[in-house]
Scaffold this active site. Sequence first.
Site, PDB file in Angstrom:
ATOM      1  NE  ARG A 118      19.754  -4.220 -53.198  1.00  0.00           N
ATOM      2  CZ  ARG A 118      20.575  -3.537 -53.970  1.00  0.00           C
ATOM      3  NH1 ARG A 118      20.720  -3.871 -55.233  1.00  0.00           N
ATOM      4  NH2 ARG A 118      21.249  -2.528 -53.495  1.00  0.00           N
ATOM      5  CB  SER A 142      18.996  -1.922 -57.939  1.00  0.00           C
ATOM      6  OG  SER A 142      19.951  -0.957 -58.289  1.00  0.00           O
ATOM      7  CG  ASP A 143      21.055   2.707 -56.421  1.00  0.00           C
ATOM      8  OD1 ASP A 143      21.522   1.569 -56.248  1.00  0.00           O
ATOM      9  OD2 ASP A 143      21.615   3.563 -57.131  1.00  0.00           O
ATOM     10  CB  THR A 191      27.801   3.464 -59.307  1.00  0.00           C
ATOM     11  OG1 THR A 191      28.217   2.115 -59.127  1.00  0.00           O
ATOM     12  CG2 THR A 191      29.014   4.371 -59.207  1.00  0.00           C
ATOM     13  N   GLY A 192      27.334   2.305 -56.443  1.00  0.00           N
ATOM     14  CA  GLY A 192      27.757   1.995 -55.078  1.00  0.00           C
ATOM     15  C   GLY A 192      26.670   1.185 -54.397  1.00  0.00           C
ATOM     16  CB  THR A 205      26.020   0.038 -61.353  1.00  0.00           C
ATOM     17  OG1 THR A 205      25.407  -0.969 -60.590  1.00  0.00           O
ATOM     18  CG2 THR A 205      24.987   0.981 -61.907  1.00  0.00           C
TER      19      THR A 205
HETATM   20  N1  ASP Z   1      23.869   0.653 -57.013  1.00  0.00           N
HETATM   21  C1  ASP Z   1      23.775  -0.732 -57.459  1.00  0.00           C
HETATM   22  C2  ASP Z   1      22.855  -1.484 -56.544  1.00  0.00           C
HETATM   23  O1  ASP Z   1      22.967  -1.385 -55.355  1.00  0.00           O
HETATM   24  C3  ASP Z   1      25.075  -1.436 -57.507  1.00  0.00           C
HETATM   25  C4  ASP Z   1      26.189  -0.709 -58.191  1.00  0.00           C
HETATM   26  O2  ASP Z   1      26.180   0.509 -58.293  1.00  0.00           O
HETATM   27  O3  ASP Z   1      27.114  -1.388 -58.652  1.00  0.00           O
HETATM   28  O4  ASP Z   1      22.037  -2.222 -57.042  1.00  0.00           O
END
Ligand code: ASP
Length: 317
Positions: free
Chosen positions: A208, A210-211, A229-230, A180
């Site tokens: 789903r 995403s945050d 991110t994460g 991300t």
């Molecule tokens: N946070 C993002 C998600 O879970 C993924 C990412 O940060 O790469 O959609």
Amino acid sequence: MESQVQPKLIIHGGAGSSLHGKGGLEAVRRSLHTVIEEVYSLLLCGVTASEAVVHGCQMLEDNPRFNAGTGSVLQSDGQIRMSASLMDGASGRFSGVINISRVKNPIELAQFLQNSPDRVLSDFGSAELAREMQIPSYNALTDLRLQEWIQERQDNFKSAMAGVVAEPELVETSNAGRGTIGVVALDAYGRLAAGTSTGGKGFERIGRVSDSAMPAGNYATSNAGVSCTGIGEDIIDECLAPRIVVRVTDGMSLKEAMQRSFGEAHQNKRDLGAIALDASGAIAWGKTSEILLAAYHDGEKVGDTLEWTDNELIGYC
Ligand code: ASP
């Protein structure tokens, strides 16, 4: 308005497990530094924090290496659905799109929605908005992401997430990673903004959320701004971005707020990272994952976190 403060800028291209090979690391470094240099020069020319954030997000979305816009990962059904949000700290306004397909720059829709009475749109509504804005239809799929998905399908989708960056020599074969993108800026007038854009975690169920298009993953006020991110579920459970921003608002330094919040995330066994700025110009980053792909401009020089692999949970300057 009189220009009063020295602009600050921090960006990220995701967090995850270690990059394979130094060549790949240098390529990621070049990509991040190019964005930092271009966006920082815009901040010096007097663009607002929100404009700088949108421009930086667009550049990162357009780079197929990162999991946002072009180069987004595929969901379990082989489709791309992207999410992006923008929060302007000066107006205190959050806007975003969730699970949009077939546009080049999801952050542009988030920007448009800043001035709309309805500020967060999901899949169908986002597609309608893209049509109203006459945004041309765009296919964000790259060969590498398709190959990654085909491989995962053969392995019965056993990875929790897709590769941190799309790079043949870097694509994770075992451990999960993410990619991300996010930008946080402090402009010359002291205003903050944060933006985040993603293709999601990869291989997820249809629907789903995403945050990245929630305040949990992207939040800014006049005191501080954070982009996360994460693993989105972990970020949501920590409510990470507002947790840090509220702590700063209540009087903690950015460093203390990051230390406390990442200490808690570590204790709760979360897998995530974040970048942050505060109104005084402090810059900070944090991770519980192995690596965080972040770069910043502190007014004097460009720095990055690409070789930051020690056990510290946070860094700052
Ligand atoms: N946070 C993002 C998600 O879970 C993924 C990412 O940060 O790469 O959609």
